[in-house]
Design an enzyme around this catalytic site. Sequence first.
Site, PDB file in Angstrom:
ATOM      1  N   LYS A  95      34.955  47.644  32.299  1.00  0.00           N
ATOM      2  CA  LYS A  95      34.485  46.267  32.145  1.00  0.00           C
ATOM      3  C   LYS A  95      34.101  45.689  33.501  1.00  0.00           C
ATOM      4  CE  LYS A  95      39.142  44.389  32.606  1.00  0.00           C
ATOM      5  NZ  LYS A  95      40.158  43.463  32.101  1.00  0.00           N
TER       6      LYS A  95
ATOM      7  N   TYR B 290      30.452  26.079  59.530  1.00  0.00           N
ATOM      8  CA  TYR B 290      30.628  24.728  58.990  1.00  0.00           C
ATOM      9  C   TYR B 290      32.015  24.159  59.293  1.00  0.00           C
ATOM     10  CZ  TYR B 290      26.417  25.465  56.162  1.00  0.00           C
ATOM     11  OH  TYR B 290      25.135  25.694  55.746  1.00  0.00           O
TER      12      TYR B 290
END
Length: 394
Positions: A41, A273
């Site tokens: 998956k 940032y």
Amino acid sequence: MANSEPTRGRAEARIDLTAIRENTARMRERAPSAALMAVVKADGYGHGMVPAARAALAGGATWLGTAFISEGLRLRQAGITARILSWLAVPGDDWAAAIQAAIDLSANAVWAIEEIAAAAAQAGVPARVHLKIDSGLGRAGTTPQEWPRVVDAALKAQADGLLQVVGLWSHFACADEPGHPSITRQLATFREAVEYAERAGVRPEVRHIANSPATLTLPEAHLDLIRAGITIYGLSPAPELGTARELGLRPAMTLAARLALVKRVPPGHGVSYGHRYVTDRNTTLALVPVGYADGVPRAAGDRCEVLLAGQRRAIRGRVAMDQFVVELGDDDAACGEEVLLFGPGDFGEPTADDWARALDTIAYEIVTRVGPRVPRVYLGAPQAEQASGIEVSR
């Protein structure tokens, strides 16, 4: 396998298919009397679902596991004929397509049995169904109180020729914590549920509850089928169970990138940032062109390391959407030089487990979040992959 070829683009995730094959074989050795389901998956835990599935089948898996029907259908579209179980669906899901593609389905409730039966009537083919009981995880699966209703509904649909109950299953909550009291409780609840269903007339082909950690630590839980997930990708299910190396596993993914910029900066220079990191001396900064849009956790700044120019280097400042910064101090590097974010550790690079520890998470999250902007390059393809036309590199 040494992943020594340089990165060909901005970044790439190198997937060692030989490692997946051998990890699968190692898990098969842990439960020789049970069949093995390779769980593929989430795009093969980020490794690429179809190539990972083929490598696992080459390693001895005879079943494949997916969360969603759409994933199972992708495997069928790729020409994979192995037994597939898809277990997580919502009302109105594409049951008929799954039934026509010979995908086994899981039922958690009476509504699911009713929808599967209706889809089987439409498809003109009986569905293969695994009934799931919530033995204590508190997630998917019917409660023990509702179990008789689910079993009765499934047997009625079976008598009508609309489905076959081929599996009974459950999932552990704490198998990665050896000795946790819930483990014995869940095993007892599951055994009681199986006994009830069999007394009622269910004749399952497989009973299964063992995930990767249970396969490693609970032989009594192996039963007819084990479900190996993270271990086939070469990662440990939990630190308490040992490192990948201690478990005889090899991490299959190496995440690499190439430097986009190298520059010298003075003391007091803010980095990324918010200027969470400010240089305290003359130092060299290197720009790595991958970021959280590629799956690098934003929180990795000032917490994780990479391998660059022969040494581990700290990520400095916040990870941005497309890039992050590494500090080299007085060392130098060249634009285009390769950076290893994580891998098996062959060259001293961090592992996914190292990143997980630094970020207080699990290795599952580190590898599955590597996004589609990062190309997968497949190495050491088993014969099955070579024959299938999957792009490989030697």
